[in-house]
Enzyme design. Sequence first.
Site, PDB file in Angstrom:
ATOM      1  N   SER A 128      -5.877 -19.896   1.701  1.00 43.95           N
ATOM      2  CA  SER A 128      -6.303 -18.576   2.170  1.00 43.95           C
ATOM      3  C   SER A 128      -5.506 -18.073   3.370  1.00 43.95           C
ATOM      4  O   SER A 128      -5.677 -16.929   3.776  1.00 43.95           O
ATOM      5  CB  SER A 128      -7.799 -18.600   2.536  1.00 43.95           C
ATOM      6  OG  SER A 128      -8.004 -19.311   3.734  1.00 43.95           O
ATOM      7  N   LYS A 166      -9.354 -19.295  10.093  1.00 40.24           N
ATOM      8  CA  LYS A 166      -9.225 -17.879   9.760  1.00 40.24           C
ATOM      9  C   LYS A 166      -8.752 -17.101  10.985  1.00 40.24           C
ATOM     10  O   LYS A 166      -8.823 -17.572  12.119  1.00 40.24           O
ATOM     11  CB  LYS A 166     -10.562 -17.302   9.285  1.00 40.24           C
ATOM     12  CG  LYS A 166     -11.098 -17.900   7.998  1.00 40.24           C
ATOM     13  CD  LYS A 166     -10.293 -17.469   6.793  1.00 40.24           C
ATOM     14  CE  LYS A 166     -10.891 -18.004   5.499  1.00 40.24           C
ATOM     15  NZ  LYS A 166     -10.776 -19.479   5.396  1.00 40.24           N
TER      16      LYS A 166
END
Length: 208
Positions: A128, A166
Amino acid sequence: MNLTPKQLKILNRIRETRLTRGYSPTMQELADELGVSKVTVFEHVEALIKKGALKRQANKARSLEVSPDLDLPDETSNTKLPLVGSIAAGSPIDAIEDREHLDLAEIFAPPRGTVGGNTFVLKVRGDSMIDEHIRDGDFVICEKRNAARNGETVVALLDTGEATLKKLYREKDGRIRLQPANDKYEPRYCQPEEVQIQGTCIGVVRTY
């Protein structure tokens, strides 16, 4: 103190073995390490003892110890970082601390210097963050911090006990947005009390 390259290797080997195992290597182990005879190692050890670089307890095996007053050339160099577990770069995973280490010296020769004690390493699982050039299997070097600026890549611990890597953004409504760097994944929105910043990413190490 004037030391030969082989004597420096002997001192480093003794110090490293005592740190990792709790005892000194034998003369034969030192000989095998250096590719010389046991007699040659014995001569070097005796010379180091006379110079005051080594200490030895009489009639006791594995008692060689580097003098605490001796500063070896690489004394201030610390390339071994704690590998505290895996970090999700897809769906969050359980945050589990493993008692392992990643030694940067085994991957590449870093410039001489000290790596701070507030630095740790995580191995990435997932894709991701690929648009930030962080791939599955990479090692991310992180600085321990409990706060981050908008746009920084963070290690975020969720209130579920899961951890994820993230980019962090603070929304106008007060929520925290954990943004992946891959269009295949949706951002995750959390209330401030639902997420703790464990650190920020300051580097990536990749092996091939």
